[in-house]
Design a protein around this motif. Structure first.
Motif, PDB file in Angstrom:
ATOM      1  N   UNK A 182       0.825  -1.202   0.000  1.00 18.43           N
ATOM      2  CA  UNK A 182       0.000   0.000   0.000  1.00 18.43           C
ATOM      3  C   UNK A 182       0.863   1.256   0.000  1.00 18.43           C
ATOM      4  N   UNK A 183       1.948   1.209   0.749  1.00 19.50           N
ATOM      5  CA  UNK A 183       2.878   2.350   0.769  1.00 19.50           C
ATOM      6  C   UNK A 183       3.492   2.543  -0.608  1.00 19.50           C
ATOM      7  N   UNK A 184       4.054   1.472  -1.173  1.00 15.44           N
ATOM      8  CA  UNK A 184       4.697   1.577  -2.485  1.00 15.44           C
ATOM      9  C   UNK A 184       3.692   1.904  -3.588  1.00 15.44           C
ATOM     10  N   UNK A 185       2.440   1.501  -3.370  1.00 17.38           N
ATOM     11  CA  UNK A 185       1.387   1.811  -4.331  1.00 17.38           C
ATOM     12  C   UNK A 185       0.780   3.179  -4.143  1.00 17.38           C
ATOM     13  N   UNK A 186       1.270   3.906  -3.123  1.00 19.49           N
ATOM     14  CA  UNK A 186       0.821   5.277  -2.846  1.00 19.49           C
ATOM     15  C   UNK A 186      -0.692   5.344  -2.622  1.00 19.49           C
ATOM     16  N   UNK A 207      -2.172   6.580  -0.183  1.00 25.03           N
ATOM     17  CA  UNK A 207      -2.484   7.915   0.331  1.00 25.03           C
ATOM     18  C   UNK A 207      -1.609   8.951  -0.356  1.00 25.03           C
ATOM     19  N   UNK A 208      -2.118  10.168  -0.457  1.00 21.69           N
ATOM     20  CA  UNK A 208      -1.374  11.236  -1.134  1.00 21.69           C
ATOM     21  C   UNK A 208      -0.067  11.562  -0.428  1.00 21.69           C
ATOM     22  N   UNK A 209       0.015  11.276   0.864  1.00 20.01           N
ATOM     23  CA  UNK A 209       1.276  11.491   1.593  1.00 20.01           C
ATOM     24  C   UNK A 209       2.427  10.804   0.877  1.00 20.01           C
ATOM     25  N   UNK A 210       2.186   9.587   0.402  1.00 20.03           N
ATOM     26  CA  UNK A 210       3.253   8.790  -0.208  1.00 20.03           C
ATOM     27  C   UNK A 210       3.631   9.292  -1.599  1.00 20.03           C
ATOM     28  N   UNK A 211       2.788  10.147  -2.188  1.00 22.61           N
ATOM     29  CA  UNK A 211       3.093  10.681  -3.515  1.00 22.61           C
ATOM     30  C   UNK A 211       4.174  11.760  -3.464  1.00 22.61           C
ATOM     31  N   UNK A 212       4.571  12.133  -2.270  1.00 21.80           N
ATOM     32  CA  UNK A 212       5.671  13.092  -2.119  1.00 21.80           C
ATOM     33  C   UNK A 212       7.036  12.425  -2.197  1.00 21.80           C
ATOM     34  N   UNK A 213       7.052  11.112  -2.389  1.00 21.06           N
ATOM     35  CA  UNK A 213       8.310  10.373  -2.381  1.00 21.06           C
ATOM     36  C   UNK A 213       8.489   9.606  -3.693  1.00 21.06           C
ATOM     37  N   UNK A 214       9.753   9.506  -4.125  1.00 21.10           N
ATOM     38  CA  UNK A 214      10.066   8.764  -5.343  1.00 21.10           C
ATOM     39  C   UNK A 214       9.974   7.266  -5.083  1.00 21.10           C
ATOM     40  N   UNK A 215      10.011   6.495  -6.146  1.00 21.27           N
ATOM     41  CA  UNK A 215       9.973   5.036  -6.000  1.00 21.27           C
ATOM     42  C   UNK A 215      11.127   4.551  -5.130  1.00 21.27           C
ATOM     43  N   UNK A 216      12.312   5.075  -5.374  1.00 23.24           N
ATOM     44  CA  UNK A 216      13.483   4.650  -4.600  1.00 23.24           C
ATOM     45  C   UNK A 216      13.334   5.031  -3.129  1.00 23.24           C
ATOM     46  N   UNK A 217      12.794   6.213  -2.879  1.00 25.97           N
ATOM     47  CA  UNK A 217      12.597   6.645  -1.493  1.00 25.97           C
ATOM     48  C   UNK A 217      11.589   5.754  -0.778  1.00 25.97           C
ATOM     49  N   UNK A 218      10.570   5.323  -1.492  1.00 27.06           N
ATOM     50  CA  UNK A 218       9.582   4.445  -0.873  1.00 27.06           C
ATOM     51  C   UNK A 218      10.159   3.063  -0.600  1.00 27.06           C
ATOM     52  N   UNK A 219      11.034   2.586  -1.475  1.00 30.49           N
ATOM     53  CA  UNK A 219      11.704   1.307  -1.217  1.00 30.49           C
ATOM     54  C   UNK A 219      12.525   1.399   0.062  1.00 30.49           C
ATOM     55  N   UNK A 220      13.273   2.491   0.206  1.00 21.51           N
ATOM     56  CA  UNK A 220      14.062   2.688   1.427  1.00 21.51           C
ATOM     57  C   UNK A 220      13.157   2.828   2.652  1.00 21.51           C
ATOM     58  N   UNK A 221      12.041   3.530   2.485  1.00 21.44           N
ATOM     59  CA  UNK A 221      11.110   3.724   3.599  1.00 21.44           C
ATOM     60  C   UNK A 221      10.517   2.394   4.052  1.00 21.44           C
ATOM     61  N   UNK A 222      10.239   1.524   3.104  1.00 17.80           N
ATOM     62  CA  UNK A 222       9.675   0.218   3.458  1.00 17.80           C
ATOM     63  C   UNK A 222      10.664  -0.614   4.259  1.00 17.80           C
ATOM     64  N   UNK A 223      11.931  -0.435   4.000  1.00 18.35           N
ATOM     65  CA  UNK A 223      12.936  -1.140   4.796  1.00 18.35           C
ATOM     66  C   UNK A 223      12.959  -0.619   6.231  1.00 18.35           C
ATOM     67  N   UNK A 224      12.743   0.684   6.394  1.00 12.81           N
ATOM     68  CA  UNK A 224      12.657   1.260   7.742  1.00 12.81           C
ATOM     69  C   UNK A 224      11.443   0.702   8.466  1.00 12.81           C
ATOM     70  N   UNK A 225      10.311   0.673   7.770  1.00  8.34           N
ATOM     71  CA  UNK A 225       9.089   0.142   8.371  1.00  8.34           C
ATOM     72  C   UNK A 225       9.277  -1.325   8.747  1.00  8.34           C
TER      73      UNK A 225
END
Length: 298
Positions: free
Chosen positions: A248-252, A254-272
């Motif tokens: 859901x995060x990588x699929x954006x 929510x609009x919050x996640x649209x502020x991040x690039x694909x690479x940033x979301x991949x890194x964010x998912x590792x944090x989560x």
């Protein structure tokens, strides 16, 4: 189902970017908006129906008006609209959404969509379309409405436009005539700060920057002429697989996640993933969803 969301320039670049990436199928695959009823969506539907007084028997009007009308602003696919109005024979609904495809509605956004049913009509229009010169003729869906629903859309409105949007919505509503009266307007949104979702620090900052505080929303409603403005927080525990949440995060979703690039979301998912408290027996994470229900009367 064909693509439901189309590109359209808005005041918020984040909003436009968010909706460009979605179709009805990707939107409805998210846990919170599933087209297949689940515990979460069923409970939310029941709460909204209770607030408005919708029931299969129909809450009959005390006036000579034969039917009541709900306007769902930003109602998207209309699936939630259909759920809350199902079985209410004296209730019709209008779904307004600026991202309807041309195949779903006419370009002038004044004619009902080809997706319409007997009880639900679709119009390509936005909340900003309620900001109009009073000397102009109103579209039919901007008058004689009984109820208005704004579900998870108020954070997309420019702060400078909110009062005018609310005032236009208030002008479109009839004075309640049921006993006891039901709220004329229901806004469903989320808190600015007190959230429990598995996010990462940068996402929490974006969330807080874009989400209006409930006090601001209530102040603007009162300025727009609404009365008896109140709110409450509805909490529910959500359980889902960690991988489902990360998708859901990588699929954006929510609009919050649209502020991040694909690479940033991949890194964010590792944090989560690193911080997640996963139930070893189920592979699921658990968090609390907190929704603000803001009600107002004409």
């Amino acid at each position: 189902m064909s693509s439901f969301i189309k590109r359209r320039a808005l005041s918020s670049g984040t909003t436009a970017t968010h909706y460009v990436t979605h179709t009805s199928s990707t939107y409805e695959s998210a846990y919170f908006y599933s087209s297949e009823p689940n515990k979460y969506t069923t409970s939310l539907c029941d709460k909204v129906k209770k607030i408005f007084g919708f029931s299969p028997d129909g809450k009959k009007s005390l006036s000579k008006q034969q039917s009541r009308r709900l306007v769902d602003i930003g109602g998207g696919t209309g699936n939630f609209t259909a759920s809350i109005t199902s079985g209410c024979d004296d209730l019709e609904a209008v779904v307004l959404d600026p991202f309807l495809e041309a195949t779903d509605t006419t370009t002038d956004h004044t004619t009902p969509s080809t997706r319409c049913t007997n009880n639900i009509k679709f119009i390509r229009a936005s909340a900003e379309d309620f900001i109009k010169d009073s000397s102009k003729d109103y579209q039919w869906w901007r008058q004689n409405n009984n109820y208005c629903l704004m579900k998870e859309v108020v954070h997309h409105y420019a702060p400078a436009d909110r009062v005018d949007i609310f005032r236009g919505v208030n002008d479109s509503l009839l004075t309640p005539d049921s006993a006891p009266p039901s709220p004329s307007l229901l806004i469903i949104t989320r808190p600015k700060y007190d959230i429990d979702y598995p996010l990462w620090p940068a996402a929490r900052n974006v969330w807080a920057n874009n989400q209006p505080h409930v006090d601001e929303i209530e102040r603007d409603l009162l300025e727009a002429g609404f009365q008896n403005v109140t709110h409450r927080v509805e909490k529910s525990v959500c359980n889902m697989g960690l991988e489902q949440w990360l998708d859901m995060v990588k699929g954006r979703c929510w609009s919050t996640f649209s502020n991040f690039s694909d690479d940033e979301l991949v890194d964010a998912c590792e944090i989560i993933r690193k911080d997640a408290n996963v139930d070893d027996s189920t592979g699921e994470i658990s968090f609390e969803d907190r929704l603000l229900f803001i009600t107002a009367f004409k």
